[in-house]
Design a protein around this motif. Structure first.
Motif, PDB file in Angstrom:
ATOM      1  N   THR A 184       0.830  -1.205   0.000  1.00  0.00           N
ATOM      2  CA  THR A 184       0.000   0.000   0.000  1.00  0.00           C
ATOM      3  C   THR A 184       0.861   1.251   0.000  1.00  0.00           C
ATOM      4  N   ALA A 185       1.862   1.280   0.868  1.00  0.00           N
ATOM      5  CA  ALA A 185       2.745   2.449   0.942  1.00  0.00           C
ATOM      6  C   ALA A 185       3.506   2.654  -0.364  1.00  0.00           C
ATOM      7  N   GLU A 186       4.030   1.580  -0.926  1.00  0.00           N
ATOM      8  CA  GLU A 186       4.771   1.669  -2.185  1.00  0.00           C
ATOM      9  C   GLU A 186       3.883   2.178  -3.311  1.00  0.00           C
ATOM     10  N   ARG A 198       0.640   8.525   4.619  1.00  0.00           N
ATOM     11  CA  ARG A 198       0.157   8.328   5.988  1.00  0.00           C
ATOM     12  C   ARG A 198      -0.910   7.227   5.938  1.00  0.00           C
ATOM     13  N   ILE A 199      -0.703   6.181   6.725  1.00  0.00           N
ATOM     14  CA  ILE A 199      -1.591   5.025   6.686  1.00  0.00           C
ATOM     15  C   ILE A 199      -2.155   4.758   8.075  1.00  0.00           C
ATOM     16  N   ALA A 200      -3.479   4.648   8.153  1.00  0.00           N
ATOM     17  CA  ALA A 200      -4.155   4.304   9.402  1.00  0.00           C
ATOM     18  C   ALA A 200      -4.490   2.814   9.375  1.00  0.00           C
ATOM     19  N   GLY A 238      -2.235   3.497  14.634  1.00  0.00           N
ATOM     20  CA  GLY A 238      -3.073   2.368  14.962  1.00  0.00           C
ATOM     21  C   GLY A 238      -2.439   1.452  15.999  1.00  0.00           C
ATOM     22  N   PRO A 239      -3.152   0.355  16.307  1.00  0.00           N
ATOM     23  CA  PRO A 239      -4.452  -0.045  15.758  1.00  0.00           C
ATOM     24  C   PRO A 239      -5.579   0.857  16.283  1.00  0.00           C
ATOM     25  N   ARG A 251     -10.697  11.091   8.597  1.00  0.00           N
ATOM     26  CA  ARG A 251     -10.155  10.789   7.267  1.00  0.00           C
ATOM     27  C   ARG A 251      -9.114  11.806   6.808  1.00  0.00           C
ATOM     28  N   GLN A 252      -9.123  12.979   7.397  1.00  0.00           N
ATOM     29  CA  GLN A 252      -8.137  13.989   7.022  1.00  0.00           C
ATOM     30  C   GLN A 252      -6.737  13.649   7.527  1.00  0.00           C
ATOM     31  N   SER A 253      -6.633  12.700   8.442  1.00  0.00           N
ATOM     32  CA  SER A 253      -5.344  12.409   9.069  1.00  0.00           C
ATOM     33  C   SER A 253      -4.555  11.313   8.357  1.00  0.00           C
ATOM     34  N   TYR A 254      -5.127  10.716   7.298  1.00  0.00           N
ATOM     35  CA  TYR A 254      -4.395   9.653   6.610  1.00  0.00           C
ATOM     36  C   TYR A 254      -4.701   9.672   5.110  1.00  0.00           C
ATOM     37  N   ASP A 255      -3.807   9.035   4.340  1.00  0.00           N
ATOM     38  CA  ASP A 255      -3.962   8.931   2.889  1.00  0.00           C
ATOM     39  C   ASP A 255      -4.645   7.628   2.486  1.00  0.00           C
TER      40      ASP A 255
END
Length: 324
Positions: A184-186, A198-200, A238-239, A251-255
């Motif tokens: 996901t990050a890649e 930024r991933i939650a 997280g978690p 939702r504004q805090s992560y991509d």
């Protein structure tokens, strides 16, 4: 667009479903801007759709506003809306493989797949895969792929996909979750242009386990894994309790968000943006998108199908494919 480019390949999907009509309506909406071609049997398109048969994708390298370019694939017979024909199952499978082959050859910039009906493929051709995602991974020769559902409001990834809910705790592992986060990050970096994604990460249990009183996976290994990957430079949170991470402010805090199972991921995005959600397969060596809905047999052939998700899927395929 004034110069030739690699077009988007659109697969026909289940001919008895809404795939042919939403592809035709999406072409009509995007024909002046995006080069594309449809792979399927011309007999399966709505009768009023102008189309021209092409021999190679190169013939569709410019936007075509007068007729939908069609790379023909003979299914042997016409389709009956709402009723899948066993004799068409192998054709559906072969069209997907053909599209993948073309994009891997560099003849197409991306693949956008219309919905398939998995039971029809299993009954008619012994289709051995749980869904599109797993079949595409097999065609590409990769072991690990990730299904992302994306819209302007939310990007979300389920860490486990097409399995029964009671199998999720067994199938969800530190190795699998780590790989999901890595892919996901890649992909957010390489395909979406986000320099430091930024991933939650959601918890598995209600309230993310609530200190172990509702399950121990969060304490035993999910939180330690997140901490370990944070130390490697990943921007993770997280978690998190899944019931509080999808409202507007959160939702504004992560991509992108990682959910632990299918419905934990798909319910939020389908509630927020049902018509515009797009299915994106991450981890493939090519771009693949798809509308985030099924074959809709009940309205097939009636001209009632909403093409919005297909339109968004083609647009995203074009943007992602053009960036590679």
């Amino acid at each position: 667009m004034s110069t030739a480019a690699r077009p988007v390949a659109i697969t026909c999907g289940e001919p008895a479903g809404i795939g042919p009509e939403i592809a035709a309506r999406a072409w009509a909406a995007l024909a002046s801007d995006i080069p594309m071609f449809w792979i399927g049997d011309p007999r399966h398109l709505p009768e009023d759709v102008p189309h021209r048969v092409i021999d190679t994708p190169e013939a569709a390298s410019m936007p075509s506003a007068d007729a939908l370019p069609v790379l023909p694939h003979d299914f042997g017979s016409a389709a009956l809306p709402g009723v899948a024909q066993p004799g068409h199952a192998q054709g559906v499978i072969d069209v997907i493989a053909r599209a993948v082959d073309l994009v891997q050859q560099g003849a197409a910039s991306a693949v956008c797949t219309a919905p398939i009906h998995k039971k029809a493929l299993q009954d008619g051709a012994g289709f051995a895969y749980p869904g599109h995602t797993e079949y595409l991974a097999a065609l590409a020769g990769v072991d690990d792929v990730v299904m992302m559902l994306a819209s302007e409001q939310l990007r979300v990834v389920p860490a486990t996909i097409h399995i029964a809910l009671d199998q999720v705790p067994q199938m969800l592992t530190p190795t699998g979750l780590r790989r999901t986060i890595e892919i996901t990050a890649e992909s957010l970096r390489d395909r979406f242009g986000i320099a430091r994604p930024r991933i939650a990460v959601a918890g598995l249990n209600p309230h993310a386990g609530e200190g172990g009183s509702m399950g121990r996976q969060e304490i035993d290994w999910i939180a330690p894994l997140i901490l370990e990957m944070q130390g490697e430079g990943y921007a993770l949170a997280g978690p998190l309790p899944a019931d509080t991470m999808f409202h507007a402010a959160a939702r504004q805090s992560y991509d992108a968000a990682i959910a632990m199972y299918h419905d934990q991921a798909l319910i939020p995005i389908k509630t927020l943006d049902f018509d515009r959600g797009v299915n994106v397969t991450l981890g493939l060596p090519f771009v693949r998108t798809s509308p985030d809905h099924g074959t809709a047999f009940d309205i097939a052939g009636q001209g009632r199908a909403n093409p919005t998700s297909m339109i968004e899927a083609i647009k995203l395929a074009w943007r992602m494919g053009s960036s590679t």
